[in-house]
Scaffold this active site. Structure first.
Site, PDB file in Angstrom:
ATOM      1  N   PRO A  17      14.996 -12.956  28.762  1.00  0.00           N
ATOM      2  CA  PRO A  17      13.826 -13.939  28.190  1.00  0.00           C
ATOM      3  C   PRO A  17      14.601 -15.028  27.341  1.00  0.00           C
ATOM      4  CG  PRO A  17      13.714 -11.869  27.284  1.00  0.00           C
ATOM      5  CD  PRO A  17      14.915 -11.500  28.331  1.00  0.00           C
ATOM      6  N   MET A  18      14.239 -16.251  27.483  1.00  0.00           N
ATOM      7  CA  MET A  18      14.827 -17.274  26.656  1.00  0.00           C
ATOM      8  C   MET A  18      14.016 -18.364  26.442  1.00  0.00           C
ATOM      9  SD  MET A  18      18.789 -17.485  27.788  1.00  0.00           S
ATOM     10  CE  MET A  18      18.406 -17.418  29.920  1.00  0.00           C
ATOM     11  N   CYS A 102      14.292 -11.289  18.498  1.00  0.00           N
ATOM     12  CA  CYS A 102      14.616 -12.357  18.147  1.00  0.00           C
ATOM     13  C   CYS A 102      15.164 -12.724  16.810  1.00  0.00           C
ATOM     14  CB  CYS A 102      13.500 -13.323  18.403  1.00  0.00           C
ATOM     15  SG  CYS A 102      13.614 -14.895  18.236  1.00  0.00           S
ATOM     16  N   ASN A 204      22.908  -6.105  27.103  1.00  0.00           N
ATOM     17  CA  ASN A 204      22.890  -7.617  26.974  1.00  0.00           C
ATOM     18  C   ASN A 204      23.828  -7.915  25.870  1.00  0.00           C
ATOM     19  OD1 ASN A 204      20.613  -9.545  25.493  1.00  0.00           O
ATOM     20  ND2 ASN A 204      21.754 -10.166  27.072  1.00  0.00           N
ATOM     21  N   GLY A 205      24.450  -9.111  26.126  1.00  0.00           N
ATOM     22  CA  GLY A 205      25.561  -9.717  25.440  1.00  0.00           C
ATOM     23  C   GLY A 205      26.550 -10.013  25.789  1.00  0.00           C
ATOM     24  N   ASP A 206      27.148 -11.332  26.216  1.00  0.00           N
ATOM     25  CA  ASP A 206      28.316 -11.770  26.537  1.00  0.00           C
ATOM     26  C   ASP A 206      28.766 -11.250  27.836  1.00  0.00           C
ATOM     27  OD1 ASP A 206      28.707 -12.708  23.896  1.00  0.00           O
ATOM     28  OD2 ASP A 206      29.865 -11.190  23.264  1.00  0.00           O
TER      29      ASP A 206
END
Length: 328
Positions: A17-18, A102, A204-206
């Site tokens: 989600p962004m 967030c 999640n992440g990179d």
């Protein structure tokens, strides 16, 4: 991997989600490119319970993008439960996701999102309230902790599981890191290795390549990976990770440029020409298609300043031969 009754297959790759990115057009595109599941932009619970039109508009989904999750955020358990009910009744998503991660000031600074990492009892009350409010799977997305001195995720994961959430996504950074530095996957792996954890753990992440995803699955044992910023200007990343052999054969540079052009057209059709092009600029700025092209600065500026589809597409066609020659 399953979230409730939803079978996402083996080693699924999900769209994160962004805000101002994962609108319906981009979600549909990423599903076509192989995303196993997509997530909406986050929606404020306070706005939903007041039936604010722009927030309600974010609830529009189509069957073509399923399975799809709608993410909500807030700091009041009652408002979050009511918002979840509104989401369920109006959108009928497959999953409702809670944003506990967030880091931006306007969210975390007001006690929502990652701000709740400083008030775990309230965070857990919110999770329980949302789980009890709707008859579909509820998931959560969070971070390792508020800062490096408060890495609480291993304990928090168990506590969240006990509230009844159906899956947990962990971004491998603290709130204080925002989006800087490298994501730390060791604690994500520790959560997954905990024998008490039975719900799916999504890392999640990179994640920016098939090699990154392979490491996440093989070294840290996660059930799924979620990709965020690496999708900018590269929605085909899902095909490259999930079906690398097919992607290598079919996703030529010409095909990739055509996908970006189609993304522009869909954005313009959904909004209007001026705002549709503006909405898509972050993807044009970030796409790897232009990397490796020598002396490209002025052409890049012209592409990002284009105000009409005709002008933009003329510029893109001018660089097509260069993309074939130089793109990495």
């Amino acid at each position: 991997m399953k979230i409730g009754h939803i079978d996402l297959g083996t080693r699924p790759v999900l769209l994160a989600p962004m805000e101002d990115v994962t609108d319906i057009g981009f979600r549909l595109l990423c599903r076509r490119m192989g995303a196993a599941m997509v997530y909406s932009e986050f929606v404020a619970a306070d706005a939903l319970v007041r039936y604010v039109k722009p927030s309600l508009a974010k609830l529009h989904i189509t069957d073509a993008e399923r399975p799809v999750a709608i993410q909500i955020y807030g700091k009041d358990p009652a408002a979050m439960a009511e918002a979840a009910q509104i989401v369920y009744e109006q959108a009928h998503p497959d999953v409702i996701d809670i944003n506990f991660g967030c880091p931006v000031k306007r969210v975390a600074g007001k006690g929502a999102g990652a701000g709740l990492l400083q008030n775990v009892p309230l965070l857990l009350d919110i999770a329980r309230s949302v789980v009890e409010a709707v008859p579909i799977p509820v998931t959560a997305k969070t971070r390792l902790g508020w800062d490096k001195n408060n890495l609480i995720i291993t304990t928090l994961a168990e506590q969240l599981q006990d509230t009844g959430i159906a899956a947990l996504t962990i971004h491998g950074r603290t709130r204080s890191q925002m989006y800087t530095g490298q994501a730390d996957w060791t604690l994500i792996g520790a959560v997954k290795a905990n024998p008490r954890i039975t719900i799916p753990i999504i890392g999640n992440g990179d994640i920016a390549s098939a090699a990154d995803a392979e490491q996440a699955f093989s070294c840290y044992g996660v059930d799924a990976v979620m990709i965020g910023r690496a999708t900018y200007g590269r929605p085909w990343i899902f095909s490259e990770i999930s079906h690398p052999a097919v992607a290598a054969e079919t996703l030529t540079t010409d095909k990739k440029l055509d996908i970006l052009k189609q993304q522009v057209l869909e954005s313009v059709a959904r909004i209007d020409e001026t705002r549709g092009i503006l909405h898509i600029r972050r993807h044009l700025a970030a796409t790897p298609l232009f990397k490796g092209i020598p002396d490209f600065r002025q052409k890049r500026i012209a592409i990002l300043r284009a105000e009409t589809v005709e002008n933009l597409f003329t510029l893109l066609e001018e660089v097509r031969p260069l993309i074939r020659q130089y793109a990495v």
